[in-house]
Design an enzyme around this catalytic site. Structure first.
Site, PDB file in Angstrom:
ATOM      1  N   ASN B  77      25.262  11.006 -18.276  1.00 34.52           N
ATOM      2  CA  ASN B  77      25.094  10.898 -19.736  1.00 34.52           C
ATOM      3  C   ASN B  77      24.131   9.792 -20.092  1.00 34.52           C
ATOM      4  O   ASN B  77      23.934   8.844 -19.330  1.00 34.52           O
ATOM      5  CB  ASN B  77      26.442  10.644 -20.401  1.00 34.52           C
ATOM      6  CG  ASN B  77      26.816   9.180 -20.337  1.00 34.52           C
ATOM      7  OD1 ASN B  77      26.454   8.387 -21.199  1.00 34.52           O
ATOM      8  ND2 ASN B  77      27.527   8.790 -19.280  1.00 34.52           N
ATOM      9  N   PHE B 137      30.363  -4.520 -18.938  1.00 39.07           N
ATOM     10  CA  PHE B 137      29.180  -5.053 -18.251  1.00 39.07           C
ATOM     11  C   PHE B 137      28.565  -3.962 -17.392  1.00 39.07           C
ATOM     12  O   PHE B 137      27.940  -4.220 -16.382  1.00 39.07           O
ATOM     13  CB  PHE B 137      29.564  -6.233 -17.350  1.00 39.07           C
ATOM     14  CG  PHE B 137      30.003  -7.453 -18.086  1.00 39.07           C
ATOM     15  CD1 PHE B 137      29.563  -7.695 -19.393  1.00 39.07           C
ATOM     16  CD2 PHE B 137      30.829  -8.382 -17.483  1.00 39.07           C
ATOM     17  CE1 PHE B 137      29.958  -8.850 -20.067  1.00 39.07           C
ATOM     18  CE2 PHE B 137      31.229  -9.523 -18.155  1.00 39.07           C
ATOM     19  CZ  PHE B 137      30.803  -9.757 -19.458  1.00 39.07           C
ATOM     20  N   CYS B 139      27.312  -0.514 -18.736  1.00 39.23           N
ATOM     21  CA  CYS B 139      26.501   0.587 -19.252  1.00 39.23           C
ATOM     22  C   CYS B 139      25.088   0.515 -18.685  1.00 39.23           C
ATOM     23  O   CYS B 139      24.380  -0.465 -18.888  1.00 39.23           O
ATOM     24  CB  CYS B 139      26.469   0.565 -20.776  1.00 39.23           C
ATOM     25  SG  CYS B 139      25.642   2.019 -21.430  1.00 39.23           S
ATOM     26  N   THR B 205      29.477   3.896 -14.868  1.00 42.26           N
ATOM     27  CA  THR B 205      28.674   5.002 -14.338  1.00 42.26           C
ATOM     28  C   THR B 205      27.522   4.519 -13.455  1.00 42.26           C
ATOM     29  O   THR B 205      27.072   3.389 -13.563  1.00 42.26           O
ATOM     30  CB  THR B 205      28.118   5.848 -15.486  1.00 42.26           C
ATOM     31  OG1 THR B 205      27.381   4.989 -16.352  1.00 42.26           O
ATOM     32  CG2 THR B 205      29.224   6.526 -16.256  1.00 42.26           C
ATOM     33  N   CYS B 350      34.009  32.721  12.207  1.00 35.30           N
ATOM     34  CA  CYS B 350      32.781  32.652  11.410  1.00 35.30           C
ATOM     35  C   CYS B 350      31.667  31.979  12.198  1.00 35.30           C
ATOM     36  O   CYS B 350      30.495  32.149  11.889  1.00 35.30           O
ATOM     37  CB  CYS B 350      33.035  31.908  10.106  1.00 35.30           C
ATOM     38  SG  CYS B 350      33.361  30.162  10.363  1.00 35.30           S
ATOM     39  N   CYS B 382      33.012  17.309  24.081  1.00 32.64           N
ATOM     40  CA  CYS B 382      33.443  16.893  22.736  1.00 32.64           C
ATOM     41  C   CYS B 382      33.579  15.376  22.637  1.00 32.64           C
ATOM     42  O   CYS B 382      34.270  14.762  23.424  1.00 32.64           O
ATOM     43  CB  CYS B 382      34.772  17.576  22.395  1.00 32.64           C
ATOM     44  SG  CYS B 382      35.470  17.015  20.834  1.00 32.64           S
ATOM     45  N   CYS B 388      33.164  19.558  13.161  1.00 33.72           N
ATOM     46  CA  CYS B 388      33.642  20.947  13.150  1.00 33.72           C
ATOM     47  C   CYS B 388      34.816  21.109  12.196  1.00 33.72           C
ATOM     48  O   CYS B 388      34.925  22.109  11.486  1.00 33.72           O
ATOM     49  CB  CYS B 388      34.020  21.402  14.554  1.00 33.72           C
ATOM     50  SG  CYS B 388      35.186  20.306  15.387  1.00 33.72           S
TER      51      CYS B 388
HETATM   52  C1  LIG Z   1      29.488  10.056 -22.350  1.00 33.53           C
HETATM   53  C2  LIG Z   1      30.016   8.809 -21.727  1.00 33.53           C
HETATM   54  C3  LIG Z   1      29.999   7.642 -22.465  1.00 33.53           C
HETATM   55  C4  LIG Z   1      30.505   6.500 -21.927  1.00 33.53           C
HETATM   56  N1  LIG Z   1      30.532   5.394 -22.700  1.00 33.53           N
HETATM   57  C5  LIG Z   1      31.099   4.247 -22.221  1.00 33.53           C
HETATM   58  C6  LIG Z   1      31.254   3.119 -23.048  1.00 33.53           C
HETATM   59  O1  LIG Z   1      30.906   3.124 -24.232  1.00 33.53           O
HETATM   60  N2  LIG Z   1      31.810   2.029 -22.516  1.00 33.53           N
HETATM   61  C7  LIG Z   1      32.226   1.952 -21.229  1.00 33.53           C
HETATM   62  O2  LIG Z   1      32.759   0.915 -20.793  1.00 33.53           O
HETATM   63  N3  LIG Z   1      32.109   3.024 -20.409  1.00 33.53           N
HETATM   64  C8  LIG Z   1      31.560   4.170 -20.882  1.00 33.53           C
HETATM   65  N4  LIG Z   1      31.503   5.272 -20.079  1.00 33.53           N
HETATM   66  C9  LIG Z   1      31.969   5.190 -18.671  1.00 33.53           C
HETATM   67  C10 LIG Z   1      33.414   5.662 -18.508  1.00 33.53           C
HETATM   68  O3  LIG Z   1      34.295   4.842 -19.213  1.00 33.53           O
HETATM   69  C11 LIG Z   1      33.853   5.633 -17.018  1.00 33.53           C
HETATM   70  O4  LIG Z   1      33.747   4.322 -16.529  1.00 33.53           O
HETATM   71  C12 LIG Z   1      33.025   6.549 -16.150  1.00 33.53           C
HETATM   72  O5  LIG Z   1      32.764   7.762 -16.819  1.00 33.53           O
HETATM   73  C13 LIG Z   1      33.707   6.859 -14.794  1.00 33.53           C
HETATM   74  O6  LIG Z   1      34.950   7.528 -14.940  1.00 33.53           O
HETATM   75  P1  LIG Z   1      35.107   9.136 -14.785  1.00 33.53           P
HETATM   76  O7  LIG Z   1      34.546   9.508 -13.463  1.00 33.53           O
HETATM   77  O8  LIG Z   1      36.565   9.398 -14.943  1.00 33.53           O
HETATM   78  O9  LIG Z   1      34.318   9.736 -15.903  1.00 33.53           O
HETATM   79  C14 LIG Z   1      30.998   6.471 -20.605  1.00 33.53           C
HETATM   80  C15 LIG Z   1      31.026   7.636 -19.872  1.00 33.53           C
HETATM   81  C16 LIG Z   1      30.558   8.809 -20.430  1.00 33.53           C
HETATM   82  C17 LIG Z   1      30.607  10.102 -19.646  1.00 33.53           C
HETATM   83  S1  SF4 Z   2      37.319  27.460  14.192  1.00 29.73           S
HETATM   84 FE1  SF4 Z   2      36.870  27.551  12.010  1.00 29.73          FE
HETATM   85  S2  SF4 Z   2      34.662  27.230  11.895  1.00 29.73           S
HETATM   86 FE2  SF4 Z   2      35.125  27.775  14.010  1.00 29.73          FE
HETATM   87  S3  SF4 Z   2      34.829  29.984  14.109  1.00 29.73           S
HETATM   88 FE3  SF4 Z   2      37.000  29.618  13.727  1.00 29.73          FE
HETATM   89  S4  SF4 Z   2      37.185  29.701  11.499  1.00 29.73           S
HETATM   90 FE4  SF4 Z   2      35.021  29.463  11.927  1.00 29.73          FE
HETATM   91  S1  SF4 Z   3      31.698  18.913  16.239  1.00 33.92           S
HETATM   92 FE1  SF4 Z   3      33.817  19.158  16.924  1.00 33.92          FE
HETATM   93  S2  SF4 Z   3      33.637  19.957  19.007  1.00 33.92           S
HETATM   94 FE2  SF4 Z   3      31.627  19.134  18.456  1.00 33.92          FE
HETATM   95  S3  SF4 Z   3      31.708  17.026  19.252  1.00 33.92           S
HETATM   96 FE3  SF4 Z   3      32.327  16.955  17.106  1.00 33.92          FE
HETATM   97  S4  SF4 Z   3      34.573  17.085  17.224  1.00 33.92           S
HETATM   98 FE4  SF4 Z   3      33.816  17.761  19.198  1.00 33.92          FE
END
Ligand SMILES: Cc1cc2nc3c(=O)[nH]c(=O)nc-3n(C[C@H](O)[C@H](O)[C@H](O)COP(=O)(O)O)c2cc1C
Ligand code: SF4
Ligand code: SF4
Ligand SMILES: Cc1cc2nc3c(=O)[nH]c(=O)nc-3n(C[C@H](O)[C@H](O)[C@H](O)COP(=O)(O)OP(=O)(O)OC[C@H]3O[C@@H](n4cnc5c(N)ncnc54)[C@H](O)[C@@H]3O)c2cc1C
Ligand code: SF4
Lengths: 451, 436
Positions: B77, B137, B139, B205, B350, B382, B388
């Site tokens: 945002n 602190f 934004c 953010t 798969c 391995c 995996c």
């Molecule tokens: C649109 C928007 C506006 C925001 N405005 C503020 C603000 O005015 N003051 C503030 O401290 N944080 C603001 N934030 C940050 C949020 O408070 C929060 O720290 C951040 O979104 C991470 O939390 P979340 O992942 O749950 O969204 C804003 C976030 C968004 C998305």
């Molecule tokens: S072990 Fe998981 S990733 Fe590997 S062939 Fe089977 S289903 Fe696919």
């Molecule tokens: S991907 Fe899976 S099988 Fe291959 S080394 Fe890593 S842990 Fe072992």
């Protein structure tokens, strides 16, 4: 005569309203919209050495094309598909995916819900064709070599496209007045709507270097000898012809029809209300054709449609999905019944079918002697088709089991003739297999012609 | 049923879920709806000094990144502090606090970095009856160019100075909200403590560009062809926030300083994780902005049910329980050897584990055995890295199993005793006495 039954017969056209016909013959599955396609595409795991890809007869790189959809590149996705299968659009509509790619999708194995590969393939190819982009492939420099192709079905047209791409000049001889083969005349109408078969042919011809000559029937207007002397190579994609006969009395009576002919008429009818359909319809057979004629007569307004198949469900050529599709359309499937006699009315028209219960308890299929008469205003024969071997009666080309014998490269016993699709031995009678045959033959023809 | 009551800094609230200072807490209307939905407290949208309020852009102010099915996982945002008149806000705060005495109500502040400005606003806030203040602190956009927000939060001396002013002119708890847009979050936290802060809250953010519009070649959100960096929040920032929280929680200089955890908290589990890393309560913004105030009901019931199942009676009982287990890499036990193990009954074949290990790790998973598609770990190769496990689409299909005795990869016996890098023979600065 004792088997002339005094039953009333009801065969009519225009059983439904215009709106009902429209509704019944629209797309079986509505196409996915962008969001649906994206959500579905994101279900794909991008498997390593993906089983779906191995199961696809044309080896389309399915994980890649699906990933391209999820990454907002449906154009690239379509190119991935079309590069392996130039009829990827039709195959997306008609492939029995439930027995091909989707059957082995790891999500089918894991949760009974495969990634909708067919629908995604349709999304990408539709996007490409509707966006009116330039043809995705360019033709190589002209080689001056000429190839004749007989039959403008999926096998012939796929072969034509691949050869044209390599720079060869291709002439396609087609007996009918329109190209497409069964894509145009056979596939169920709700699978190929809005003139798709012809649109796909037009798209395919954009590559250049292909001329289609319609009304040219091998054995009549053209001769194989002539083709082998006039052209550097010949590909036969003749498909199948005659529907097998029941060998019952009354088979030629009004009301006893060849399913393939009826479907062809249905596919060509712009106005479905001109088609006459019985109130009671009986279909004999157990394959895709039987299912298709049953569903489509039901959609034309038949009241009771019954498929009689002489063996059990497992033996049916139609997939379980297709069988269920018929059942959800209200078609009744009777297993272990073989036709015994056709019942005719006073006027000598079909009015019923007597069937005998069968069993394979003895290890061999045989009638039990138990009879039953099913009321029928129309009987459709859908018990398989034969290759018209008289076309090759001069024995230039070796046959096996009544079809053309080919090597792995689809070359026949004649050095200048290749063949593919339904007319060759061992084929699976699927559009996608025909497309692959055409492609494999073209690759070999090309390597032979390039020396 | 577990007791979710929270007593952060002596400010009581029925549960530890507060709404962070942001649009959800912009005015009485929103805040009262939040309280009705069950939120334990709110930090009112940041107030500025008396005078004409700041103005926001009139074009789009958010951008987002998505997971599957447009599942929002990150929000960005370019909004500023409140754009409403100071006195309207103060009046509403007073009224709301009166109507909801059992809920926590904190006032977030951001005024110019001079004593006069703080001295002027703090008595006005005191009069509202609010439970405390939070110093914004953090934004990262718009305000920092004016010498406020992150511009202060990035200079520890300023943090300490402003915190001291607040403690001087305000009687109730002072929370210092930290910006993540610094290299080491322990320095601003230490400064806050030195200034007398009652707590720190974090994170605000993160500076971000979430998307470039490839038709116009401009950042999104695009305002008349241009875009500016914004502040990133939502589920995507949680790992960064948790690390910063843990850094402060285990720093000897700030040990014991109360922490209000913020950043990507979306479910009860996220909250429980932050609390176990030392937070006394948590604050939420994006989850509420995505789903509405009702999400708190899932958080409350989820936390309570989990505590019941664990036999935990109060928040205090598990607060900070994970802190002693956060350590530096050099202290990790190098004699703890694991091997991946594939449960063949769950494997859907798969092949993702194979290709991940084959192309990018240690070539330790088969794809064919006796001509058949089969995925099996090769213990001799391995290294136990866990990749995996992370790429397998099936829950619990691949597990990491500790082994003892001989390591088939090295061919050497595994020492059952704990040993770390500080004493490892390959470490040039190893403590050789211990290595003996
Ligand atoms: C649109 C928007 C506006 C925001 N405005 C503020 C603000 O005015 N003051 C503030 O401290 N944080 C603001 N934030 C940050 C949020 O408070 C929060 O720290 C951040 O979104 C991470 O939390 P979340 O992942 O749950 O969204 C804003 C976030 C968004 C998305
Ligand atoms: S072990 Fe998981 S990733 Fe590997 S062939 Fe089977 S289903 Fe696919
Ligand atoms: S991907 Fe899976 S099988 Fe291959 S080394 Fe890593 S842990 Fe072992
Ligand atoms: C009713 C029905 C439904 C089907 N549904 C499906 C489905 O849903 N999915 C699926 O995958 N497959 C389906 N199939 C099978 C599929 O249509 C065929 O496998 C496929 O069309 C075979 O292609 P082809 O090119 O070999 O032959 P065709 O499509 O039969 O094309 C052969 C072409 O050769 C022409 N030709 C024949 N003889 C001559 C001659 N002497 N001279 C010149 N031209 C000649 C024909 O007119 C035709 O155009 C269905 C088949 C039928 C009959
Ligand atoms: S098998 Fe299914 S999940 Fe795997 S690549 Fe193919 S479509 Fe995707």
């Amino acid at each position: 005569m004792s088997d002339r039954q005094p039953l009333s017969r009801d065969v009519q056209s225009a059983r439904l309203s215009a709106a009902e016909y429209d509704e019944n013959f629209s797309d079986l599955h509505a196409p996915l919209d962008w969001h649906e396609a994206k959500v579905e595409a994101e279900r794909c795991y991008f498997c390593y050495d993906a089983p779906c890809m191995t199961a696809c007869p044309t080896s389309i790189d399915i994980p890649l094309f699906i990933r391209q959809i999820s990454a907002d590149n449906p154009t690239g996705s379509a190119k991935t598909i079309l590069n392996q299968n130039i009829m990827g659009g039709m195959c997306a509509r008609v492939c029995p995916t439930e027995t091909l790619c989707e059957e082995v999708c790891v999500r089918e194995v894991a949760e009974g819900k495969p990634v909708k590969i067919g629908q995604l393939q349709r999304y990408a190819t539709d996007h490409f064709m509707e966006s009116k982009r330039p043809h995705p492939f360019t033709r190589k420099a002209e080689t001056g070599k000429k190839v004749a192709i007989v039959g403008a079905g999926p096998a012939g047209m796929s072969c034509a496209h691949h050869l044209a791409r390599e720079g060869h000049d291709v002439t396609v001889f087609e007996a009918r007045n329109k190209p497409g083969g069964l894509n145009e005349f056979g596939i169920a109408s709700y699978k190929s709507t809005e003139n798709f078969a012809q649109r796909e042919i037009e798209f395919l011809l954009e590559i250049g270097g292909i001329e289609i000559k319609t009304g040219q029937r091998l054995g009549e207007e053209i001769a194989l000898d002539q083709l082998t002397s006039d052209y550097d190579a010949v590909f036969l994609g003749l498909g199948l012809k005659n529907t097998n006969r029941l060998n019952l009395e009354g088979e030629n009576a009004p009301g006893c029809e060849d399913a393939i002919d009826y479907i062809a008429a249905l596919r060509q009818a712009e106005d479905k209300s001109i088609l006459s359909v019985g109130r009671n319809v009986v279909v004999i057979g157990g394959g895709m054709t039987a299912i298709d004629i049953a569903i489509q007569t039901k959609l034309l307004g038949a009241e009771n449609v019954t498929i009689c198949y002489r063996r059990g469900q497992d033996a049916m050529n139609a997939s379980l999905y297709e069988q269920e599709l018929a059942q959800t359309h209200g078609v009744k499937i009777m297993h272990w019944r073989q036709p015994n006699s056709i019942k005719l009315n006073e006027q000598g028209e079909v009015c019923g079918l007597e069937v005998e219960t069968t069993s394979d308890a003895s290890g061999k299929l045989s009638g039990t002697g138990e009879m039953q008469i099913i009321q029928a205003d129309q009987i459709f024969k859908a018990i398989g088709q034969k290759f018209d071997s008289t076309l090759l009666s001069d024995h230039q080309v070796e046959l096996e089991q009544g079809r053309i014998k080919v090597s792995d490269t689809r070359q026949t016993s004649h050095q200048k003739i290749w063949a593919g699709g339904d007319c060759i031995v061992g084929g699976e009678d699927l559009t996608v297999v025909a497309v692959e045959d055409g492609k494999i033959a073209a690759q070999h023809i090309n390597s032979v012609l390039q020396g | 049923m577990a007791d979710l009551t929270s007593n952060f800094l002596g400010i009581s609230s029925p549960n530890p879920f507060w709404l962070a200072s942001a649009p959800p807490t912009d005015k009485a209307y929103n805040v009262e709806r939040a309280f009705e939905a069950g939120w334990g407290g709110v930090v009112w949208k940041t107030l500025g000094s008396e005078g004409p309020p700041v103005v926001n852009v009139n074009g789009p102010r958010y951008g987002a990144i998505y997971g599957h099915d447009r599942h929002l996982i990150g929000l960005n945002n370019i909004e500023l502090i409140t754009d409403r008149d100071l006195y309207v806000n103060l009046k509403e705060i007073t009224e709301v606090k009166k109507r909801w005495p059992d809920r926590a109500l904190i006032v977030s502040l951001m005024v110019p970095c001079d004593e006069e400005s703080w001295k002027a606003i703090l008595p006005l806030v005191e009069e509202t009856g609010a439970d405390g203040i939070e110093l914004n602190f953090g934004c990262p956009h718009g305000m920092s160019e004016r010498g406020m927000g992150a511009a202060v939060g990035q200079v520890p001396e300023y943090i300490q100075m402003v915190t001291e002013w607040c403690k001087k002119y305000y009687s109730k708890p002072v929370i210092v909200k930290l910006t993540p847009n610094i290299t080491d979050v322990r320095y601003p936290a230490r400064a806050a403590k030195a200034g007398g802060a009652d707590a720190v809250s974090l994170i605000n953010t993160i500076n971000s560009i979430v998307e470039v519009d490839l038709d116009n070649f401009a950042p999104v959100p695009t305002i008349d062809g241009k875009g500016s960096h914004g502040g990133y929040c939502g589920p995507a920032v949680k790992p960064i926030a948790m690390n910063m929280v843990a850094e402060i929680a285990r720093d000897v200089e700030t040990a014991g300083l109360p922490i209000s955890g913020i950043g990507g908290i979306t479910t009860w589990r996220d909250a429980a994780e932050f609390i176990s890393l030392g937070c006394g309560n948590v604050q939420v913004c994006t989850a509420a902005m995505t789903y509405g105030f009702k999400v708190v009901q899932e958080m409350i019931t989820g936390l309570s049910d989990w505590m019941d199942e664990k036999g935990i009676n109060s928040i205090d009982e598990f607060m900070g329980r994970a802190v002693p287990n956060v350590t530096d890499w050099k202290y990790l036990n190098l004699n703890y050897v694991t091997k991946a193990k594939i449960n063949q009954d769950l494997c859907i074949e798969c092949g993702r584990c194979h290709i991940a290990c084959e192309d990018t790790s240690h070539q330790a998973i088969t794809n064919m055995v006796d001509g058949k598609r089969h995925f099996e770990v090769i213990d001799e190769e391995c290294v136990g890295c866990n990749l995996c496990v992370n790429v397998c689409p099936v829950d619990d299909c691949i597990t990491m199993e500790p082994i003892a005795g001989m390591d088939p990869r090295t061919g050497k016996p595994i020492d059952p005793e704990y040993a770390n890098w500080t004493t490892h023979p390959n470490n040039p600065s190893a403590n050789t006495e211990a290595a003996e």
